[in-house]
Design an enzyme around this catalytic site. Sequence first.
Site, mmCIF file in Angstrom:
data_model
loop_
_atom_site.group_PDB
_atom_site.id
_atom_site.type_symbol
_atom_site.label_atom_id
_atom_site.label_comp_id
_atom_site.label_asym_id
_atom_site.label_seq_id
_atom_site.Cartn_x
_atom_site.Cartn_y
_atom_site.Cartn_z
ATOM 1 C CD GLU A 137 -2.745 1.111 2.559
ATOM 2 O OE1 GLU A 137 -3.721 1.885 2.616
ATOM 3 O OE2 GLU A 137 -2.465 0.289 3.464
ATOM 4 C CE LYS A 139 -7.253 1.197 3.636
ATOM 5 N NZ LYS A 139 -5.965 1.514 4.310
ATOM 6 C CB CYS A 180 -4.504 -2.039 4.008
ATOM 7 S SG CYS A 180 -3.615 -2.165 5.583
#
Length: 256
Positions: free
Chosen positions: A41, A106, A140
């Site tokens: 990331e 995200k 993540c």
Amino acid sequence: MRIAVLQATSAVGHVDANLDTLAAAASDAADGGADILVTPELFPTGYAPARIHHLDGAPVRQAVSKLAESYGIAVVASTVEQSGSGRFITATLFGSDGTQVLHYRKSHLFGTEEAQFFAAGTELSPVVRFGDLTVALGICYDVEFPEYVRALAVAGADLVLVPTAVPTRVSSTFDSAAVPSLLVPARALENTVAIAYANQCGTGFAGHSCIVAPDGSRAAQAGDEAKLIFADITSEAIRAARADNPYLRSRRLDLY
């Protein structure tokens, strides 16, 4: 499909140096026969939301696109995306010809710092055919939510590609080392999907990147140090896991 996952430490704000590291990994991954390389990331900028949120990710994505084409390998990279007044943490899959195959913002932001400097995405990753598998993206914290990976599996994903930067975090009730060791295999097993999970390592990060097969077993595992790991995930393995494991078929949608 042969997958490579890069575990490494990126230098905050040193984009050129980080791209050099990524290029070296792409070269090694291609030499190792990988079809796709998954990187951590915000690796090109370094993971430090307060310090890098203002950086324009478009030139970085262009550089990664050229890198993928140069080495003839698909690459997943995570960058900052600016859109109007909003900024997002994103992941992009570039094909081996440099074309954009997938792009995702995200949707689960971790902690107050990410929430302060970034907006959350509002859509799931698209699911697309790539080689002999259908693939999707997560970033993540996304993978720590059962609903997210389940939704991708229901949408048809065989393989979820996850750039991540899990911090070292230990308390009396939580140890972030449980994410790669426990949660990622659980997400794979309960959804009969493979997961390629690329973490940052070094001071402050949990490391332990992994490639998990659709039966929840670890096909490849890194430790605490920088490393490039490889594993083969086949459509046959996906079909076999789904034939043996009825989780997706046994859901009680009339109850939940």
